[in-house]
Scaffold this motif. Structure first.
Motif, PDB file in Angstrom:
ATOM      1  N   CYS A   1       0.810  -1.217   0.000  1.00  0.00           N
ATOM      2  CA  CYS A   1       0.000   0.000   0.000  1.00  0.00           C
ATOM      3  C   CYS A   1       0.845   1.268   0.000  1.00  0.00           C
ATOM      4  O   CYS A   1       0.288   2.365  -0.047  1.00  0.00           O
ATOM      5  CB  CYS A   1      -0.944   0.012   1.201  1.00  0.00           C
ATOM      6  SG  CYS A   1      -0.108  -0.086   2.796  1.00  0.00           S
TER       7      CYS A   1
ATOM      8  N   ALA B   1       2.819  10.477   3.772  1.00  0.00           N
ATOM      9  CA  ALA B   1       1.944   9.536   4.473  1.00  0.00           C
ATOM     10  C   ALA B   1       2.441   9.206   5.872  1.00  0.00           C
ATOM     11  O   ALA B   1       1.920   8.284   6.517  1.00  0.00           O
ATOM     12  CB  ALA B   1       1.818   8.249   3.655  1.00  0.00           C
TER      13      ALA B   1
ATOM     14  N   TYR C   1       0.116   8.315   8.724  1.00  0.00           N
ATOM     15  CA  TYR C   1      -0.896   7.320   8.370  1.00  0.00           C
ATOM     16  C   TYR C   1      -2.147   7.978   7.784  1.00  0.00           C
ATOM     17  O   TYR C   1      -3.258   7.477   7.937  1.00  0.00           O
ATOM     18  CB  TYR C   1      -1.301   6.466   9.581  1.00  0.00           C
ATOM     19  CG  TYR C   1      -0.206   5.592  10.132  1.00  0.00           C
ATOM     20  CD1 TYR C   1       0.075   4.342   9.576  1.00  0.00           C
ATOM     21  CD2 TYR C   1       0.558   6.013  11.222  1.00  0.00           C
ATOM     22  CE1 TYR C   1       1.089   3.533  10.096  1.00  0.00           C
ATOM     23  CE2 TYR C   1       1.571   5.210  11.739  1.00  0.00           C
ATOM     24  CZ  TYR C   1       1.829   3.974  11.173  1.00  0.00           C
ATOM     25  OH  TYR C   1       2.821   3.178  11.690  1.00  0.00           O
ATOM     26  N   ASP C   2      -1.948   9.111   7.102  1.00  0.00           N
ATOM     27  CA  ASP C   2      -3.075   9.821   6.493  1.00  0.00           C
ATOM     28  C   ASP C   2      -3.504   9.058   5.237  1.00  0.00           C
ATOM     29  O   ASP C   2      -2.754   8.977   4.257  1.00  0.00           O
ATOM     30  CB  ASP C   2      -2.660  11.252   6.136  1.00  0.00           C
ATOM     31  CG  ASP C   2      -3.840  12.113   5.725  1.00  0.00           C
ATOM     32  OD1 ASP C   2      -4.836  11.567   5.206  1.00  0.00           O
ATOM     33  OD2 ASP C   2      -3.766  13.348   5.899  1.00  0.00           O
ATOM     34  N   THR C   3      -4.713   8.524   5.252  1.00  0.00           N
ATOM     35  CA  THR C   3      -5.149   7.646   4.168  1.00  0.00           C
ATOM     36  C   THR C   3      -5.422   8.388   2.861  1.00  0.00           C
ATOM     37  O   THR C   3      -5.623   7.755   1.822  1.00  0.00           O
ATOM     38  CB  THR C   3      -6.415   6.872   4.578  1.00  0.00           C
ATOM     39  OG1 THR C   3      -7.469   7.789   4.899  1.00  0.00           O
ATOM     40  CG2 THR C   3      -6.120   5.999   5.787  1.00  0.00           C
TER      41      THR C   3
ATOM     42  N   HIS D   1      -2.949   7.211   0.442  1.00  0.00           N
ATOM     43  CA  HIS D   1      -2.965   5.815   0.004  1.00  0.00           C
ATOM     44  C   HIS D   1      -3.412   5.818  -1.460  1.00  0.00           C
ATOM     45  O   HIS D   1      -4.602   5.978  -1.761  1.00  0.00           O
ATOM     46  CB  HIS D   1      -3.929   4.994   0.865  1.00  0.00           C
ATOM     47  CG  HIS D   1      -3.951   3.537   0.486  1.00  0.00           C
ATOM     48  ND1 HIS D   1      -4.891   2.664   1.000  1.00  0.00           N
ATOM     49  CD2 HIS D   1      -3.166   2.797  -0.342  1.00  0.00           C
ATOM     50  CE1 HIS D   1      -4.678   1.457   0.508  1.00  0.00           C
ATOM     51  NE2 HIS D   1      -3.637   1.517  -0.312  1.00  0.00           N
TER      52      HIS D   1
ATOM     53  N   LYS E   1     -12.204   5.609   3.140  1.00  0.00           N
ATOM     54  CA  LYS E   1     -10.918   6.151   3.576  1.00  0.00           C
ATOM     55  C   LYS E   1     -10.739   6.134   5.089  1.00  0.00           C
ATOM     56  O   LYS E   1      -9.714   6.570   5.593  1.00  0.00           O
ATOM     57  CB  LYS E   1     -10.766   7.597   3.057  1.00  0.00           C
ATOM     58  CG  LYS E   1     -10.426   7.689   1.573  1.00  0.00           C
ATOM     59  CD  LYS E   1      -9.041   7.136   1.284  1.00  0.00           C
ATOM     60  CE  LYS E   1      -8.601   7.368  -0.133  1.00  0.00           C
ATOM     61  NZ  LYS E   1      -7.243   6.855  -0.403  1.00  0.00           N
TER      62      LYS E   1
ATOM     63  N   PHE F   1      -4.505   2.253   7.536  1.00  0.00           N
ATOM     64  CA  PHE F   1      -4.018   2.667   6.223  1.00  0.00           C
ATOM     65  C   PHE F   1      -4.137   1.548   5.186  1.00  0.00           C
ATOM     66  O   PHE F   1      -4.691   1.741   4.100  1.00  0.00           O
ATOM     67  CB  PHE F   1      -2.559   3.119   6.341  1.00  0.00           C
ATOM     68  CG  PHE F   1      -2.033   3.853   5.149  1.00  0.00           C
ATOM     69  CD1 PHE F   1      -2.004   5.248   5.116  1.00  0.00           C
ATOM     70  CD2 PHE F   1      -1.542   3.169   4.043  1.00  0.00           C
ATOM     71  CE1 PHE F   1      -1.501   5.924   4.020  1.00  0.00           C
ATOM     72  CE2 PHE F   1      -1.044   3.840   2.935  1.00  0.00           C
ATOM     73  CZ  PHE F   1      -1.024   5.223   2.920  1.00  0.00           C
TER      74      PHE F   1
ATOM     75  N   THR G   1      -7.709   0.611   3.727  1.00  0.00           N
ATOM     76  CA  THR G   1      -8.537   1.596   3.042  1.00  0.00           C
ATOM     77  C   THR G   1      -8.390   1.484   1.532  1.00  0.00           C
ATOM     78  O   THR G   1      -7.470   0.847   1.015  1.00  0.00           O
ATOM     79  CB  THR G   1      -8.173   3.022   3.494  1.00  0.00           C
ATOM     80  OG1 THR G   1      -6.783   3.264   3.220  1.00  0.00           O
ATOM     81  CG2 THR G   1      -8.439   3.198   4.978  1.00  0.00           C
TER      82      THR G   1
ATOM     83  N   ASN H   1     -11.593  13.237  -0.807  1.00  0.00           N
ATOM     84  CA  ASN H   1     -10.325  12.586  -0.478  1.00  0.00           C
ATOM     85  C   ASN H   1      -9.159  13.175  -1.280  1.00  0.00           C
ATOM     86  O   ASN H   1      -8.424  12.472  -1.954  1.00  0.00           O
ATOM     87  CB  ASN H   1     -10.432  11.080  -0.718  1.00  0.00           C
ATOM     88  CG  ASN H   1     -10.924  10.723  -2.121  1.00  0.00           C
ATOM     89  OD1 ASN H   1     -11.980  11.182  -2.540  1.00  0.00           O
ATOM     90  ND2 ASN H   1     -10.181   9.893  -2.831  1.00  0.00           N
TER      91      ASN H   1
END
Length: 427
Positions: free
Chosen positions: A191, A269, A272-274, A277, A315, A319, A322, A399
């Motif tokens: 990911c 990231a 852990y900000d999705t 992703h 989202k 992580f 998602t 997003n």
């Protein structure tokens, strides 16, 4: 159809190199006069573009609109209107819908929905194989007749090289370009970019080899066919180098990059900000700079938004669990112009990556400002600062990885085939 006069704008055309102050007269959906002060033309509507730019409408080569099949996330109406507000006049839609765009009936459904919305036009891509399963070839003649200017694997690479070769050769008999996703799915089991950031976060990584392994195989098959092949959304320095070498032997090849790959890296990231992703994943700063150089060198000739709107539930969560993808329509124009500000590209070349070049690839009418050309135009205020927030996004997908960024330009008026599909909100 109304007659429109856009007056006193800075006319910028990446096709001809035009850059001058003047007027544009529009009638019957086409540009009928161009340049200087046009006085012998009676319009139904005037747009004063003093202090603003008039450019060709943007053509976004990869925009998922989530219809049919996932309208809880977005739909053709919401996203084509968001595109128009962002200066995008044509949305090129991959075939990975539900059902897949592998039959004329699905293509016609999408086209009908776009027509009744009356905003940005939607350009559907046909599936290379039935249900994008990589087994049986689709009915390419029927898809072309239904309005598909090209065929695509829809982000699902054809893993059987013999099927891929037959698909490319069959498509070439109809002069249809083929858009491929350069990835080896077996290696892309993660990911985030494989490297120190993924290790620090404890996340499974995707190596650059996932891209180069897929790209190398596809280049070999493309070389054995007569097809025009386009590689979508390159993400790595190794991929750019491999393509550079291949271009020396096969000039029918082209490629694009998603705009976020030219600004962001895997380090974004870290919390852990999705929103970061993405697929393909953000890679490191060396990859980002190599991609910028590849765009500057015209190895990569097209920039797209890779628009993938998601609902909040997709989202939310750890992580790795998602859904990958970012919402990109609202920020495409502003980010392309930021490449100019950062001296990555000159203005005309930057605009060509989102206008002229995608039009050439797909054989579309737009992408230029010229007498007789379709009036797909955008009036841009180059000094209209705005913040990217959830409230400022027109797309239903919130997003965006650029939330909190400040931009310095935005579209004020957008015309599609001479129809005004976006204008400033009344005070």
């Amino acid at each position: 159809m109304s007659r429109i006069l856009i007056s006193n704008g800075r006319l910028i055309d990446p096709a001809s190199g035009l850059d001058e102050i003047g007027d544009v007269a529009i009638a019957d959906g086409r540009i009928v006069r161009l340049g200087g002060q046009i006085e012998d033309f009676t319009p139904d509507r005037r747009i004063d573009a003093s202090g603003q730019w008039v450019i060709p409408g943007l053509i976004d080569l990869s925009a998922r609109l989530r219809e049919p099949g996932a309208t809880r996330k977005a739909d053709i109406t919401s996203e084509s209107r968001a595109a128009a507000a962002a200066g995008i006049t044509s949305l090129v839609m991959p075939p990975d819908t539900t059902p897949v765009m592998d039959t004329p009936s699905v293509v016609e459904l999408v086209s009908h929905r776009a027509d009744i919305t009356g905003a940005a036009r939607v350009v559907p891509l046909g599936a290379l194989t039935r249900e994008l399963a990589g087994g049986q070839l689709s009915g390419m003649a029927g898809l072309a007749a239904a309005g598909c200017p090209a065929l695509s694997d829809g982000g699902r690479p054809i893993t059987d090289s013999l099927v891929l070769r037959r698909a490319l050769e069959y498509a070439s008999t109809f002069s249809l370009p083929c858009l491929l996703t350069p990835v080896d799915p077996c290696l892309a089991q993660g990911c985030l970019n494989e490297g120190p950031t993924a290790t620090r976060l404890g996340l499974p990584g995707i190596p650059a080899a996932a891209e180069t392994a897929g790209l190398g195989r596809q280049l070999a098959v493309a070389g054995a066919s007569r097809a025009r092949v386009h590689f979508g959304r390159l993400s790595s320095a190794d991929g750019a180098r491999l393509l550079t070498t291949a271009l020396g032997e096969n000039r029918r090849l082209t490629a694009d990059v998603a705009i976020h790959q030219l600004f962001l890296t895997d380090q974004d990231a870290m919390e852990y900000d999705t929103r970061f992703h993405l697929d393909p994943p953000l890679r490191d700063i060396i990859d980002r700079e190599a991609l910028r150089q590849a765009v500057a060198d015209r190895v990569i000739r097209i920039i797209c938004s890779d628009h993938q709107p998601h609902d909040q539930d997709a989202k939310d969560g750890p992580f790795a669990s998602t859904a990958p993808g970012a919402s990109g329509l609202d920020t495409l124009l502003a980010l392309v112009l930021r490449l100019v500000e950062e001296e990555v590209l000159p203005l005309h070349r930057a605009l060509a990556t989102v206008t002229l070049e995608p039009a050439r690839l797909l054989g579309l009418e737009g992408g230029r400002i010229d007498e007789g050309a379709a009036a797909d135009l955008v009036v841009v205020d180059p000094v209209a600062p705005w913040f990217c927030t959830e409230e400022s996004l027109r797309s239903r997908g919130r997003n965006s990885p650029f939330l909190g960024w400040e931009f310095s330009a935005r579209a004020t008026h957008t015309l599609v085939a001479g129809r005004l599909v976006h204008q400033p909100d009344p005070p």
